[in-house]
Scaffold this motif. Structure first.
Motif: not given
Length: 243
Positions: A64-73, A29-32
């Motif tokens: 995945l950005k939204e679900d895992c890292f709370n980014e508004n995507t 679970f790394n956003p990179n």
């Protein structure tokens, strides 16, 4: 493939899919990984704009950005999904991920019209490619509608070309929510590897023990989960299942 032909757009998309799987399959679970995937997709888009797999993969990255890292995507994913499906209405994978976008909207707002749209696109994806592993989500939607027999049939069709751990796991879930604890337990008891399937199966086995009133067994299973969990493990349904 990129080393052989630096202008092969599909190879950049393929590598982006590999990177996004690090997060999607809970390996790291790394956003990179998602940022790298997005960079590769930008390269593919410059070489061959608007490929169907470009849409499919970038939508997945945004979700995945939204679900895992709370980014508004999620809105970016939804707009891209509408654009992609308009261009490629008969692309199975795109229909599947558009269905998932509507399912995510239903989860956020509870509008049953979004659920019906999700079911419509997931069914179309299933008809276009009945053996795809993505159809496990179609089986999930059918189970939510309590169309358990149809959901079980979908899992069986997915497994026709060969065994699928995803379809097998979904089948265990369907039996659990049907109230058929014996069949559910029989399936979940067979999972040993990969470790994440083992852990997720233990959650269900613990819930089965709890439903039967076997407090001691449920507590032992909870201990096993804590021992087996890898460092940095994140599972968004964990608190719900523990509850």
């Amino acid at each position: 493939a990129i080393e052989i032909d630096s202008l092969f757009a599909q190879a950049y998309i393929g590598l982006a899919q590999c990177y996004s799987n690090y997060v999607n399959l809970s390996w790291d679970f790394n956003p990179n990984w998602l940022n790298k995937a997005e960079e590769l997709l930008e390269k593919a888009q410059k070489i061959s704009p608007g490929l169907p797999d470009y849409y499919n993969t970038l939508i997945g990255v945004y979700l995945l950005k939204e679900d895992c890292f709370n980014e508004n995507t999620s809105e970016l994913a939804f707009e891209l999904a509408k654009e992609g499906i308009q261009k490629y209405p008969d692309h199975a994978q795109l229909n599947s991920i558009v269905g998932y976008c509507y399912y995510a909207k239903f989860g956020e707002k509870g509008d049953e019209a979004d659920f019906e749209k999700a079911l419509e696109y997931k069914e179309r994806a299933f008809l276009l490619n009945p053996y795809g592993n993505n159809n496990i989500n179609y089986a999930e939607l059918l189970a939510l509608k309590k169309e358990f027999s149809k959901a079980i049939d979908v899992c069986g069709i997915i497994e026709k070309p060969g065994p699928s751990l995803f379809a097998k796991f979904r089948l265990g879930e369907i039996y659990y929510y049907m109230g058929d604890l014996e069949r559910s337990e029989a399936i979940f008891s067979t999972f040993d590897l990969p470790i994440l399937f083992k852990i997720h199966s233990l959650f269900y086995l613990g819930m089965i023990s709890a439903q039967r009133g076997d407090k001691k067994e449920a507590q032992e299973i909870v201990k096993k989960i804590e021992i087996l969990k890898p460092k940095g493990y994140a599972y968004f349904e964990e608190p719900l299942k523990f509850a």
